[in-house]
Scaffold this motif. Structure first.
Motif, short mmCIF file in Angstrom:
data_model
loop_
_atom_site.label_atom_id
_atom_site.label_comp_id
_atom_site.label_asym_id
_atom_site.label_seq_id
_atom_site.Cartn_x
_atom_site.Cartn_y
_atom_site.Cartn_z
N ALA A 272 1.92 6.56 2.65
CA ALA A 272 3.01 6.15 3.29
C ALA A 272 4.19 5.43 2.81
O ALA A 272 4.74 5.41 3.33
N TRP A 273 4.36 5.66 1.55
CA TRP A 273 6.00 5.60 1.04
C TRP A 273 6.71 6.33 1.36
O TRP A 273 7.79 6.45 1.86
N LEU A 274 6.11 7.99 2.09
CA LEU A 274 7.35 8.61 2.21
C LEU A 274 7.59 8.56 4.04
O LEU A 274 8.30 8.34 4.37
N VAL A 275 6.44 8.21 4.70
CA VAL A 275 6.03 7.69 6.42
C VAL A 275 7.03 6.26 6.27
O VAL A 275 8.41 6.63 7.35
N PHE B 56 12.54 4.17 7.09
CA PHE B 56 13.35 2.86 7.43
C PHE B 56 14.97 4.16 6.79
O PHE B 56 16.20 2.99 7.17
N VAL B 57 14.81 4.50 6.33
CA VAL B 57 16.16 5.71 5.81
C VAL B 57 16.51 6.45 7.81
O VAL B 57 18.27 6.50 7.96
N LEU B 58 15.81 6.55 8.66
CA LEU B 58 15.78 6.83 9.92
C LEU B 58 16.99 5.95 10.53
O LEU B 58 18.01 5.32 11.44
N TYR C 119 0.85 -1.18 -0.13
CA TYR C 119 0.23 0.24 -0.34
C TYR C 119 0.89 1.08 0.12
O TYR C 119 0.76 1.91 0.90
N PRO C 120 1.66 1.29 -0.87
CA PRO C 120 2.54 2.73 -0.83
C PRO C 120 1.89 3.79 -1.00
O PRO C 120 2.21 5.00 -1.13
N LYS C 121 0.91 4.33 -1.47
CA LYS C 121 0.00 4.94 -1.96
C LYS C 121 -1.28 4.84 -0.47
O LYS C 121 -1.91 6.57 -1.07
N ALA C 122 -1.44 4.53 0.49
CA ALA C 122 -2.38 4.89 1.16
C ALA C 122 -1.72 5.82 1.70
O ALA C 122 -0.35 6.77 2.08
N ARG C 123 -3.09 6.73 2.62
CA ARG C 123 -2.53 8.48 3.01
C ARG C 123 -2.31 7.61 4.85
O ARG C 123 -3.59 7.08 5.72
N VAL C 124 -1.45 8.21 5.55
CA VAL C 124 -1.42 7.94 6.64
C VAL C 124 -1.61 9.21 7.41
O VAL C 124 -0.61 10.19 7.15
N TRP C 125 -1.93 9.58 8.57
CA TRP C 125 -2.12 10.64 9.59
C TRP C 125 -0.93 10.79 10.54
O TRP C 125 -0.48 9.97 11.39
#
Length: 275
Positions: free
Chosen positions: A205-208, A213-215, A184-190
């Motif tokens: 979700a891909w950004l969150v 993961f980068v952190l 679900y990379p495009k799902a929105r997360v609050w």
């Protein structure tokens, strides 16, 4: 670091396994010897000695996992005074048989404090339900523990001489996050973003999860944190990658999340028309 609070991605079935895992983790934490004092903010030496003995028995230890060798002397949970009057925890021969592979399983239900527990359970609650919904209860259960084992053994291979106990559900939950990113990379997360105040935003979700993961990768190198030696960031990375790999075959048949409405990145999203 953003704090996720909810995703816009409904499920078709009740995530009973996710709920059961959360309940089990909370119950184990409440009944872990020696943690009652830490919850109240008043840990005595006796409580700490009991906690060390408990963790040595049930936590995963990298050196034991790789070499399959148990220490000759372990904490007994007792307190003793030295001739000089100093108090300390007593060590002695282990009064139990410990299986290193089985300790990986038990370690997944152990946590070192409320923040450790609640942080893990928050991520599991938000992202685990959709992964369970996609995989089904049985496959999700096997997936969860497979990621936990991969994370623990991956960390142990990188720290084969470490005798520090490895505890927590973070490795398994990292696998859940990796699977969610694939499915679900495009799902929105609050999320709540700490910027003077906690600013609520709805992000993909891909950004969150990608930034999470980068952190973990940055922290595992020792950069940006002072407690890099006490948190198994490498286990998070291995678990995350394992979750991505296992979930990848399910990606083509996964239905997309619903199109979000309302506020997006702090502004009103434009309505979309279908033809």
């Amino acid at each position: 670091m953003v704090i996720p609070v909810h995703d816009v991605n409904p499920v078709r079935r009740t995530p009973w396994v996710t709920y059961a895992l959360i309940t089990a983790n909370v119950l184990v934490f409440l009944f872990t010897p020696g943690l009652a004092g830490s919850v109240a903010g008043d840990s005595s030496l006796s409580q700490l000695c009991h906690l060390h003995a408990f963790l040595d028995h049930y936590a995963a230890v990298p050196r034991e996992l790789i070499h399959d060798q148990l220490p000759r002397f372990v904490p007994t949970g007792e307190v003793a005074l030295s001739p000089q009057g100093a108090a300390g925890c007593v060590v002695g021969p282990a009064g139990y048989d410990k299986s290193p592979p089985l300790s990986v399983f038990t370690a997944m239900f152990l946590h070192g404090g409320w923040l450790h527990l609640l942080g893990n359970m928050l991520f599991l609650l938000i992202f685990g339900n959709n992964v369970e919904d996609r995989m089904g209860h049985v496959r999700y259960t096997l997936f969860y523990f497979a990621c936990g084992y991969a994370a623990s053994y991956g960390f142990a291979l990188l720290n084969s001489e470490s005798a520090d106990p490895l505890i927590g559900a973070s490795g398994a939950i990292a696998g859940v996050l990796g699977a969610y990113l694939v499915l679900y990379p495009k799902a929105r997360v609050w999320v709540l973003v700490p910027f003077l105040i906690f600013l609520p935003l709805r992000l993909p979700a891909w950004l969150v999860l990608g930034s999470w993961f980068v952190l973990q990768a940055v922290y595992s190198s020792g950069e940006g944190v002072s407690d890099a030696g006490t948190v198994a960031y490498a286990a998070h990375i291995v678990g995350f990658l394992a979750g991505m790999l296992i979930a990848w075959p399910l990606r083509p048949g996964t239905p997309p999340p619903p199109e979000p409405r309302g506020l997006l990145f702090g502004r009103k999203a434009r309505p979309r028309h279908t033809w």
